[in-house]
Design a protein around this motif. Sequence first.
Motif, mmCIF file in Angstrom:
data_model
loop_
_atom_site.group_PDB
_atom_site.id
_atom_site.type_symbol
_atom_site.label_atom_id
_atom_site.label_comp_id
_atom_site.label_asym_id
_atom_site.label_seq_id
_atom_site.Cartn_x
_atom_site.Cartn_y
_atom_site.Cartn_z
ATOM 1 N N GLY A 58 0.806 -1.207 0.000
ATOM 2 C CA GLY A 58 0.000 0.000 0.000
ATOM 3 C C GLY A 58 0.840 1.259 0.000
ATOM 4 N N ASN A 59 1.849 1.301 0.846
ATOM 5 C CA ASN A 59 2.741 2.458 0.928
ATOM 6 C C ASN A 59 4.011 2.034 1.653
ATOM 7 N N GLU A 60 5.039 1.715 0.879
ATOM 8 C CA GLU A 60 6.262 1.166 1.471
ATOM 9 C C GLU A 60 6.941 2.169 2.397
ATOM 10 N N ASN A 61 6.961 3.437 2.033
ATOM 11 C CA ASN A 61 7.606 4.447 2.874
ATOM 12 C C ASN A 61 6.893 4.573 4.215
ATOM 13 N N ALA A 62 5.561 4.586 4.177
ATOM 14 C CA ALA A 62 4.801 4.662 5.420
ATOM 15 C C ALA A 62 5.019 3.413 6.266
ATOM 16 N N ALA A 63 5.101 2.262 5.610
ATOM 17 C CA ALA A 63 5.342 1.011 6.329
ATOM 18 C C ALA A 63 6.712 1.028 7.000
ATOM 19 N N ARG A 64 7.698 1.576 6.326
ATOM 20 C CA ARG A 64 9.047 1.666 6.895
ATOM 21 C C ARG A 64 9.054 2.585 8.111
ATOM 22 N N LEU A 65 8.369 3.721 7.999
ATOM 23 C CA LEU A 65 8.303 4.657 9.121
ATOM 24 C C LEU A 65 7.534 4.073 10.295
ATOM 25 N N SER A 66 6.656 3.105 10.007
ATOM 26 C CA SER A 66 5.885 2.450 11.069
ATOM 27 C C SER A 66 6.672 1.357 11.772
ATOM 28 N N GLY A 67 7.886 1.118 11.298
ATOM 29 C CA GLY A 67 8.741 0.122 11.941
ATOM 30 C C GLY A 67 8.620 -1.279 11.378
ATOM 31 N N ILE A 68 7.935 -1.426 10.252
ATOM 32 C CA ILE A 68 7.806 -2.747 9.633
ATOM 33 C C ILE A 68 9.139 -3.142 8.987
ATOM 34 N N PRO A 69 9.636 -4.340 9.253
ATOM 35 C CA PRO A 69 10.914 -4.781 8.669
ATOM 36 C C PRO A 69 10.737 -5.136 7.184
#
Length: 324
Positions: free
Chosen positions: A204-215
């Motif tokens: 859905g949104n890789e940048n947002a997922a990264r900022l959310s702490g998802i590995p």
Amino acid sequence: MIALKKNLNIAQFQSLIALFVLCLCLAITTENFMTADNFWNVMRQISVNVCISVGMTLVVLTAGIDLSVGSILAFCGAVTAGLLRSGISIPSANLFIGFTVLGAVLAGLLVGGGLGWVNGYAVTKFKVPPFVATLAMLTMARGFTMLWTKGHPITGLGESFGFLGTGWFLGIPMPVWISGLVVFIAVVLTGKTKFGRYIYAIGGNENAARLSGIPISKVKIWVYSIAGLLAAVGGVLVTARLDSAQPNAGISYELDAIAAVVIGGTSLSGGRGTILGTVLGAVIIGVLNNGLILLNVSPFWQQVIKGIVILLAVIIDKSNQKSE
């Protein structure tokens, strides 16, 4: 709002409506389509694509693609057949290792998962675009298959192994049971686990997922590894059904898998789609293939027609995204 809801409801049932219309047309135009033998034949054929397509769905949900599944299928089927037939001989150590059916199958699955891991590692650690990384693996795995088989089929694999591809259990073919188990596990994985939520978030949104702490890297590596593993499951089923590992097995299987994913409603942009939608897409592709054969359509025209179907599915997907 009411019109929008109606459009969304129609979009959700597009694949099901398409399947119904396709079956109705084939029932009218062919004599053998509605027979029990043909039904189970279609289900066996669909089973392989379902296994591959489930893995492809996970990859596409992360906004990736895997072009190597057909070649991985061929190589893992050949590895399983080779180990079952001849085992491993180490002359320098005067050692021979024989394999049971279970051991050979597990080895094949391990190879598939390993090749998928290489895909994921290349995509995440070296930032190779998924299209390029998996295209390279497509070529490498096909080459490994030719080296392993020396360009010749591996045959005579025994009834116990063949049961996986041609046997029946409780009135249902074994490949259907196996693919059903794969679908059940994938549905639970994507719908009931944190890992599944991570997959959708990344697509859905890789940048947002990264900022959310998802590995991100870890999840993608696992996704490509699972895709390789499920391609290996397909390889085992094909090899068991034919009682032979063919060097050219799996050619264009990746196209059928991508078609099933797209027709089933999974967005190529990632983040949207379902496993059950992909299963429905695989059924449509399987019924279409079967119908074209029953209608004696030239294999060359079959490729053209499937290409048109894929293109239409992508166009419809894009239209649905704009309407949302």
